[in-house]
Scaffold this motif. Sequence first.
Motif, PDB file in Angstrom:
ATOM      1  N   ALA A   1       1.030  17.108  -4.173  1.00  0.00           N
ATOM      2  CA  ALA A   1       1.478  16.329  -4.713  1.00  0.00           C
ATOM      3  C   ALA A   1       0.439  14.990  -4.317  1.00  0.00           C
ATOM      4  O   ALA A   1       0.678  14.023  -3.969  1.00  0.00           O
ATOM      5  CB  ALA A   1       3.009  15.759  -4.191  1.00  0.00           C
ATOM      6  N   THR A   2      -0.130  15.277  -2.365  1.00  0.00           N
ATOM      7  CA  THR A   2      -1.102  14.133  -1.743  1.00  0.00           C
ATOM      8  C   THR A   2      -2.549  14.466  -2.038  1.00  0.00           C
ATOM      9  O   THR A   2      -3.232  13.491  -1.341  1.00  0.00           O
ATOM     10  CB  THR A   2      -0.702  14.185  -0.505  1.00  0.00           C
ATOM     11  N   ARG A   3      -2.747  15.268  -3.152  1.00  0.00           N
ATOM     12  CA  ARG A   3      -4.693  15.456  -3.097  1.00  0.00           C
ATOM     13  C   ARG A   3      -4.701  14.213  -3.657  1.00  0.00           C
ATOM     14  O   ARG A   3      -3.962  13.525  -3.757  1.00  0.00           O
ATOM     15  CB  ARG A   3      -4.638  16.532  -4.572  1.00  0.00           C
ATOM     16  N   ARG A   4      -5.879  13.823  -2.993  1.00  0.00           N
ATOM     17  CA  ARG A   4      -6.882  12.499  -3.416  1.00  0.00           C
ATOM     18  C   ARG A   4      -5.990  11.686  -3.145  1.00  0.00           C
ATOM     19  O   ARG A   4      -5.498  10.194  -3.500  1.00  0.00           O
ATOM     20  CB  ARG A   4      -7.892  12.906  -4.173  1.00  0.00           C
ATOM     21  N   LEU A   5      -5.117  11.315  -2.244  1.00  0.00           N
ATOM     22  CA  LEU A   5      -3.888   9.927  -2.121  1.00  0.00           C
ATOM     23  C   LEU A   5      -4.455   8.492  -1.681  1.00  0.00           C
ATOM     24  O   LEU A   5      -3.942   8.258  -2.272  1.00  0.00           O
ATOM     25  CB  LEU A   5      -2.941  10.178  -1.328  1.00  0.00           C
ATOM     26  N   GLY A   6      -5.588   8.819  -1.105  1.00  0.00           N
ATOM     27  CA  GLY A   6      -6.048   7.683  -0.139  1.00  0.00           C
ATOM     28  C   GLY A   6      -7.374   6.838  -1.910  1.00  0.00           C
ATOM     29  O   GLY A   6      -6.877   5.775  -2.463  1.00  0.00           O
ATOM     30  N   ARG A   7      -7.889   7.698  -1.867  1.00  0.00           N
ATOM     31  CA  ARG A   7      -8.342   7.492  -3.565  1.00  0.00           C
ATOM     32  C   ARG A   7      -7.926   7.232  -4.407  1.00  0.00           C
ATOM     33  O   ARG A   7      -7.067   6.149  -5.337  1.00  0.00           O
ATOM     34  CB  ARG A   7      -9.812   8.720  -3.937  1.00  0.00           C
ATOM     35  N   THR A   8      -6.528   7.440  -5.166  1.00  0.00           N
ATOM     36  CA  THR A   8      -5.652   7.508  -6.341  1.00  0.00           C
ATOM     37  C   THR A   8      -4.240   6.235  -5.558  1.00  0.00           C
ATOM     38  O   THR A   8      -4.375   5.541  -7.040  1.00  0.00           O
ATOM     39  CB  THR A   8      -4.573   8.512  -6.243  1.00  0.00           C
ATOM     40  N   THR A   9      -4.506   6.241  -4.305  1.00  0.00           N
ATOM     41  CA  THR A   9      -3.131   4.824  -4.340  1.00  0.00           C
ATOM     42  C   THR A   9      -4.111   3.882  -4.416  1.00  0.00           C
ATOM     43  O   THR A   9      -3.580   2.591  -4.807  1.00  0.00           O
ATOM     44  CB  THR A   9      -3.369   5.094  -2.307  1.00  0.00           C
ATOM     45  N   LEU A  10      -6.122   3.162  -4.216  1.00  0.00           N
ATOM     46  CA  LEU A  10      -6.909   2.704  -4.135  1.00  0.00           C
ATOM     47  C   LEU A  10      -7.164   1.879  -5.753  1.00  0.00           C
ATOM     48  O   LEU A  10      -5.890   0.805  -5.991  1.00  0.00           O
ATOM     49  CB  LEU A  10      -7.737   3.257  -3.706  1.00  0.00           C
TER      50      LEU A  10
ATOM     51  N   ILE B   1       0.908  -1.076  -0.117  1.00  0.00           N
ATOM     52  CA  ILE B   1      -0.258   0.044   0.124  1.00  0.00           C
ATOM     53  C   ILE B   1       0.825   1.143  -0.084  1.00  0.00           C
ATOM     54  O   ILE B   1       0.590   2.204  -0.851  1.00  0.00           O
ATOM     55  CB  ILE B   1      -0.596  -0.192   1.535  1.00  0.00           C
ATOM     56  N   LEU B   2       1.900   1.517   0.850  1.00  0.00           N
ATOM     57  CA  LEU B   2       2.504   2.778   0.938  1.00  0.00           C
ATOM     58  C   LEU B   2       3.366   3.232  -0.416  1.00  0.00           C
ATOM     59  O   LEU B   2       4.084   3.867  -0.601  1.00  0.00           O
ATOM     60  CB  LEU B   2       3.383   1.901   1.909  1.00  0.00           C
ATOM     61  N   SER B   3       3.627   1.361  -0.617  1.00  0.00           N
ATOM     62  CA  SER B   3       4.985   1.878  -2.505  1.00  0.00           C
ATOM     63  C   SER B   3       4.089   1.893  -3.354  1.00  0.00           C
ATOM     64  O   SER B   3       3.989   2.673  -4.448  1.00  0.00           O
ATOM     65  CB  SER B   3       5.351   0.581  -2.670  1.00  0.00           C
ATOM     66  N   ALA B   4       2.353   2.156  -3.013  1.00  0.00           N
ATOM     67  CA  ALA B   4       1.333   2.622  -4.276  1.00  0.00           C
ATOM     68  C   ALA B   4       1.178   3.913  -4.298  1.00  0.00           C
ATOM     69  O   ALA B   4       1.388   4.607  -4.986  1.00  0.00           O
ATOM     70  CB  ALA B   4       0.380   2.420  -4.100  1.00  0.00           C
ATOM     71  N   ALA B   5       1.255   4.471  -2.188  1.00  0.00           N
ATOM     72  CA  ALA B   5       1.081   6.312  -2.965  1.00  0.00           C
ATOM     73  C   ALA B   5       2.714   6.381  -2.728  1.00  0.00           C
ATOM     74  O   ALA B   5       2.292   7.545  -3.212  1.00  0.00           O
ATOM     75  CB  ALA B   5       0.755   5.956  -0.718  1.00  0.00           C
TER      76      ALA B   5
END
Length: 257
Positions: free
Chosen positions: A106-115, A79-83
């Motif tokens: 750089a961290t905008r919508r980070l949760g959604r984008t990581t998923l 998960i962390l590598s995807a973020a």
Amino acid sequence: MALHLSHAISDGLRRTLSKTGGILFIGLLIVQIGTQAAVNTAVSSYLPAGLTTQAGLTAGLGLPVSGAGALAIFAALVILSAAFFVIIARTMIQPQDKISTIPVDATRRLGRTTLAMLIGGILVSVSVFVGTLFFILPGLFLATSFLFIVFTIAVEDRGVIDGLKRSWGLASGSRLKLFALVVLTTVFGGVIGGIAPLLDYGGIPVASEAIVAVVTAAFLTPYYGILAASYLQLRDEQRGVDRRSTEPADASGTPEL
């Protein structure tokens, strides 16, 4: 659209030789070493010792945790590598004079984008694997077509399916040159896959895995820089075509009849 590969390579290498390139290298190294150690620990915890010996598995990098703890660390690293790649992609595509600075968004919508990145990565991996089963070439073709999935999701904030379609469209017209990049990584993977067992047979499994991690990170860092430069080149070229096709023609200099 046609990719100028030589320009993408030179631009990508310049992007790599930056603070962001250094962060990418360190991040790749940490992810690889951590993942390998977690996998080794989980395998040694859940498989009987006799079975690991019979299979020729040697003790390499490990973690002082239980098998369940190792699996949890492995999942967290994925998960962390995807973020991490979301942030790196958004940083790597900046202008040269700003590439060493992480953008404020750089961290905008980070949760959604990581998923979306995780799901997209799984879909691409499965499709490439299935395609490879059919005489290899279909898998390489799919790998080439989805080469920009990291950027279409992270930079353009697209969903999984839209990101896949966008990557496919960007690759269209330049697949032969992009195919060369895919083949390069495939050959590199084969070479590393052949060297690692030789080092293991030398009785230095920990050093073997550490060396492989360093060499792989050193290869992938400029590779991602070249991908970023290729993405920018194709994206900007497409945007130029789109602007010319959508903006009305300037008729101010046309004499009236």
